[in-house]
Design a protein around this motif. Structure first.
Motif, mmCIF file in Angstrom:
data_model
loop_
_atom_site.group_PDB
_atom_site.id
_atom_site.type_symbol
_atom_site.label_atom_id
_atom_site.label_comp_id
_atom_site.label_asym_id
_atom_site.label_seq_id
_atom_site.Cartn_x
_atom_site.Cartn_y
_atom_site.Cartn_z
ATOM 1 N N SER A 26 5.351 -2.238 -8.824
ATOM 2 C CA SER A 26 5.580 -3.481 -8.114
ATOM 3 C C SER A 26 4.241 -4.239 -8.442
ATOM 4 O O SER A 26 4.000 -5.434 -8.066
ATOM 5 C CB SER A 26 5.826 -3.355 -6.801
ATOM 6 O OG SER A 26 5.122 -2.802 -6.186
ATOM 7 N N PRO A 85 -3.372 -3.342 2.905
ATOM 8 C CA PRO A 85 -1.850 -3.758 3.213
ATOM 9 C C PRO A 85 -0.926 -3.124 4.073
ATOM 10 O O PRO A 85 -0.328 -3.591 5.227
ATOM 11 C CB PRO A 85 -1.343 -4.250 1.777
ATOM 12 C CG PRO A 85 -2.709 -4.274 0.937
ATOM 13 C CD PRO A 85 -3.557 -2.987 1.423
ATOM 14 N N GLU A 86 -0.586 -1.880 3.755
ATOM 15 C CA GLU A 86 0.270 -1.132 4.476
ATOM 16 C C GLU A 86 -0.168 -0.869 6.006
ATOM 17 O O GLU A 86 0.696 -0.508 6.981
ATOM 18 C CB GLU A 86 0.575 0.333 3.707
ATOM 19 C CG GLU A 86 1.286 1.369 4.559
ATOM 20 C CD GLU A 86 2.599 1.000 4.885
ATOM 21 O OE1 GLU A 86 2.989 -0.136 4.918
ATOM 22 O OE2 GLU A 86 3.344 1.973 5.059
ATOM 23 N N ILE A 89 0.588 -3.780 8.242
ATOM 24 C CA ILE A 89 1.976 -3.790 8.594
ATOM 25 C C ILE A 89 2.222 -2.635 9.950
ATOM 26 O O ILE A 89 2.658 -2.961 11.013
ATOM 27 C CB ILE A 89 3.027 -3.265 7.868
ATOM 28 C CG1 ILE A 89 3.210 -3.914 6.652
ATOM 29 C CG2 ILE A 89 4.420 -3.015 8.425
ATOM 30 C CD1 ILE A 89 4.153 -3.634 5.322
ATOM 31 N N TYR A 110 10.416 -3.397 1.979
ATOM 32 C CA TYR A 110 9.522 -2.400 1.950
ATOM 33 C C TYR A 110 9.724 -1.624 3.215
ATOM 34 O O TYR A 110 9.653 -2.152 4.389
ATOM 35 C CB TYR A 110 8.232 -2.951 1.787
ATOM 36 C CG TYR A 110 7.171 -2.025 1.635
ATOM 37 C CD1 TYR A 110 7.045 -1.498 0.258
ATOM 38 C CD2 TYR A 110 6.161 -2.211 2.605
ATOM 39 C CE1 TYR A 110 6.033 -0.331 0.088
ATOM 40 C CE2 TYR A 110 5.179 -1.096 2.258
ATOM 41 C CZ TYR A 110 5.125 -0.392 1.158
ATOM 42 O OH TYR A 110 3.863 0.603 1.128
ATOM 43 N N ASN A 157 9.810 -11.613 3.623
ATOM 44 C CA ASN A 157 9.053 -11.056 2.743
ATOM 45 C C ASN A 157 9.481 -11.844 1.592
ATOM 46 O O ASN A 157 10.646 -11.494 1.016
ATOM 47 C CB ASN A 157 9.364 -9.550 2.429
ATOM 48 C CG ASN A 157 8.762 -9.129 1.037
ATOM 49 O OD1 ASN A 157 9.409 -8.430 0.575
ATOM 50 N ND2 ASN A 157 7.618 -9.474 0.822
ATOM 51 N N ASN A 161 10.524 -8.065 -2.214
ATOM 52 C CA ASN A 161 10.490 -6.784 -2.838
ATOM 53 C C ASN A 161 11.682 -6.122 -2.193
ATOM 54 O O ASN A 161 11.756 -6.061 -0.914
ATOM 55 C CB ASN A 161 9.405 -5.869 -2.064
ATOM 56 C CG ASN A 161 9.711 -4.730 -2.773
ATOM 57 O OD1 ASN A 161 10.454 -4.264 -3.410
ATOM 58 N ND2 ASN A 161 8.496 -3.740 -2.243
ATOM 59 N N ASP A 189 5.379 -11.086 5.108
ATOM 60 C CA ASP A 189 4.745 -10.472 4.235
ATOM 61 C C ASP A 189 4.620 -11.092 2.793
ATOM 62 O O ASP A 189 5.662 -11.454 2.328
ATOM 63 C CB ASP A 189 5.566 -9.082 3.938
ATOM 64 C CG ASP A 189 5.123 -7.921 3.145
ATOM 65 O OD1 ASP A 189 4.448 -8.601 1.973
ATOM 66 O OD2 ASP A 189 5.049 -6.986 3.423
ATOM 67 N N MET A 191 2.804 -10.352 0.213
ATOM 68 C CA MET A 191 2.194 -9.748 -0.702
ATOM 69 C C MET A 191 2.367 -10.140 -2.158
ATOM 70 O O MET A 191 1.464 -9.727 -2.876
ATOM 71 C CB MET A 191 2.322 -8.234 -0.583
ATOM 72 C CG MET A 191 2.005 -7.606 0.624
ATOM 73 S SD MET A 191 0.227 -7.510 0.783
ATOM 74 C CE MET A 191 -0.188 -6.256 -0.603
ATOM 75 N N TYR A 192 3.567 -10.999 -2.465
ATOM 76 C CA TYR A 192 3.714 -11.245 -3.815
ATOM 77 C C TYR A 192 3.555 -12.807 -3.819
ATOM 78 O O TYR A 192 4.178 -13.393 -5.088
ATOM 79 C CB TYR A 192 5.256 -10.987 -4.217
ATOM 80 C CG TYR A 192 5.575 -9.350 -4.075
ATOM 81 C CD1 TYR A 192 5.026 -8.801 -5.375
ATOM 82 C CD2 TYR A 192 5.734 -8.859 -3.046
ATOM 83 C CE1 TYR A 192 5.339 -7.400 -5.143
ATOM 84 C CE2 TYR A 192 5.899 -7.471 -2.866
ATOM 85 C CZ TYR A 192 5.634 -6.757 -4.206
ATOM 86 O OH TYR A 192 5.694 -5.214 -4.102
ATOM 87 N N LEU A 216 0.842 -11.367 6.280
ATOM 88 C CA LEU A 216 0.198 -10.449 5.538
ATOM 89 C C LEU A 216 0.049 -10.874 4.175
ATOM 90 O O LEU A 216 0.812 -11.108 3.449
ATOM 91 C CB LEU A 216 0.948 -9.246 5.830
ATOM 92 C CG LEU A 216 0.947 -7.719 4.897
ATOM 93 C CD1 LEU A 216 -0.704 -7.457 5.663
ATOM 94 C CD2 LEU A 216 2.068 -6.870 4.751
ATOM 95 N N ARG A 229 -7.467 -1.369 -2.204
ATOM 96 C CA ARG A 229 -7.089 -1.178 -0.613
ATOM 97 C C ARG A 229 -7.285 -2.450 0.204
ATOM 98 O O ARG A 229 -7.561 -2.348 1.083
ATOM 99 C CB ARG A 229 -7.261 0.172 -0.189
ATOM 100 C CG ARG A 229 -7.101 1.425 -1.001
ATOM 101 C CD ARG A 229 -5.580 1.478 -1.625
ATOM 102 N NE ARG A 229 -4.583 1.686 -0.439
ATOM 103 C CZ ARG A 229 -3.678 0.668 -0.444
ATOM 104 N NH1 ARG A 229 -3.382 -0.108 -1.384
ATOM 105 N NH2 ARG A 229 -2.616 0.814 0.425
HETATM 106 C C1 LIG Z 1 6.473 -6.063 0.456
HETATM 107 C C2 LIG Z 1 5.242 -5.233 0.538
HETATM 108 N N1 LIG Z 1 4.435 -5.254 1.714
HETATM 109 C C3 LIG Z 1 3.550 -4.188 1.710
HETATM 110 C C4 LIG Z 1 3.091 -3.398 0.693
HETATM 111 C C5 LIG Z 1 2.008 -2.423 0.892
HETATM 112 O O1 LIG Z 1 0.895 -2.649 -0.046
HETATM 113 P P1 LIG Z 1 -0.088 -1.434 -0.430
HETATM 114 O O2 LIG Z 1 0.538 -0.433 -1.112
HETATM 115 O O3 LIG Z 1 -1.292 -2.163 -1.218
HETATM 116 O O4 LIG Z 1 -0.816 -1.051 1.000
HETATM 117 C C6 LIG Z 1 3.792 -3.252 -0.396
HETATM 118 C C7 LIG Z 1 3.637 -2.203 -1.461
HETATM 119 O O5 LIG Z 1 4.621 -1.998 -2.207
HETATM 120 C C8 LIG Z 1 5.099 -4.284 -0.303
HETATM 121 O O6 LIG Z 1 6.029 -4.160 -1.508
#
Ligand SMILES: Cc1ncc(COP(=O)(O)O)c(C=O)c1O
Length: 374
Positions: A26, A85-86, A89, A110, A157, A161, A189, A191-192, A216, A229
């Protein structure tokens, strides 16, 4: 705390560093350290050269938080905490939620987005992204009807994803309105973010919308720098931010010193890095579409609206689990079957952000030709 296995991460752990072709990642293609350092301005180069490898400010380097705050309209450096990121969450859910709270979470997703609330003893209603006329869609009236008197949090999100779905502007307004008007926290979320194929589908960050919005984001996906990270949480809710800061002392305490400086460099070169990655994704989407159209008896392309992944459909006669297992065993090409997302449809996730995508797709096609020729 008891928590179920993280299916996606377990699956990746098994194959990610042995498979020849990662066709389901991803994240966009990573930069090399030297390439990123070449983009550094004088100030960053001096920070890098003089860097002492001590503990860092647990909120995140002030210059880094300053760069991050520029991505928002109303967010100031003090409204931001930098973490993985994780971890964001995990820490946010632990800081916002209490046992017995009701949560509504987008699905599929996710895994940790809904798994952590459940592990904390919350009731989680899954709000489906579903397929209609070969397009991903959501039903905002489902969300409205799911809201209860004890609903504390809505989790979204977009770009999504695993589907690459982004709602239309009216739908997004309705989601935000439901959170604002019902006094529900909105965890978004993002992230994208910045990989929307049309800029008109880049919506306001939750943290800018209202004080109970929590965004996030991070450098793993759109920037292609997951090895740093670096992620962050942004919210104008001071009480929530304080709880997040205190909880974080139980996870990593603070970020990595080199990662922070490299992240400042990346953010100062955001436009350049994002446009390189978005170009790559766009090109790969075109190549994927050609191949999927050629094999349309077996594969069905479902257009993503953003992000670096898609979730196409596989002919029902072959189970996606078996298809993906055979592909990795015989060709060392990694795809993610829908079961990893607990999604009932016969789909798989394909990653669109890597430079070797055309080569990986060639090997994928040879697999189809050898085993699934009509
Ligand atoms: C939607 C989403 N949020 C959070 C994350 C976590 O990101 P990271 O793996 O960089 O901690 C991901 C990772 O795949 C994700 O797809």
């Amino acid at each position: 705390m008891r928590i179920n296995d993280f299916r996606l991460e377990c699956y990746f752990a098994k194959y990610e560093f042995s498979a020849k072709y990662l066709l389901s990642s991803s994240d966009c293609e990573s930069l090399k350290l030297g390439d990123l350092l070449q983009m550094a301005d004088q100030e960053c180069m001096a920070l890098w050269d003089d860097l002492k490898l001590g503990y860092t400010d647990s909120k995140g380097h002030p210059l880094l938080r300053n760069e991050i705050s520029k991505l928002y309209r109303k967010i100031k450096p003090e409204d931001i905490i930098v973490l993985a990121p994780e971890e964001g969450i995990f820490v946010a859910m632990n800081s916002i939620l209490d046992r017995g709270d009701h949560v509504i979470s987008i699905e599929p997703a996710y895994q940790s987005l809904a798994e952590i609330p459940e592990s904390l003893g919350c009731a989680v209603t899954r709000w489906p992204v579903s397929l209609n006329d070969n397009k991903w869609s959501i039903d905002t009236s489902y969300l409205q009807n799911a809201i209860r008197s004890n609903t504390k949090l809505i989790i979204i999100n977009f770009p999504h994803n695993p589907t690459g779905f982004i709602p239309d502007p009216g739908e997004f307004k309705t989601i935000a309105g439901l959170a604002v008007n019902n006094d529900i926290f909105l965890f978004s979320d993002e992230m994208y973010r910045y990989l929307e194929f049309s800029e008109s589908r880049r919506y306001e960050s939750a943290a800018d919308i209202f004080s109970n919005g929590i965004s996030l984001s991070g450098l793993s996906k759109s920037f292609g720098l997951p090895g740093l990270r670096t992620g962050w949480l942004a919210t104008r809710n001071k009480t929530v931010m304080e709880k997040i800061r205190r909880f974080r002392y139980y996870t990593t305490i603070c970020g990595s010193a080199p990662g922070e400086i490299l992240s400042i460099i990346a953010l100062r070169n955001k436009d350049r890095i994002i446009s390189r990655n978005l170009d790559l994704v766009r090109k790969n989407v075109q190549i994927a579409k050609m191949l999927f159209n050629k094999h349309n008896g077996l594969l069905n392309w479902i257009e993503p609206q953003g992000g670096s992944i898609a979730f196409p459909h596989l002919n029902e006669k072959i189970h996606a689990d078996e298809f993906c297992r055979k592909l990795i065993d015989l060709k060392s090409v990694l795809l993610l079957p829908a079961s990893i997302f607990n999604f009932p449809g016969n789909h798989f996730r394909i990653g669109l952000g890597r430079i070797n995508f055309p080569q990986a797709l060639n090997v994928f096609e040879s697999f189809i030709d050898e085993h699934y020729a009509p």
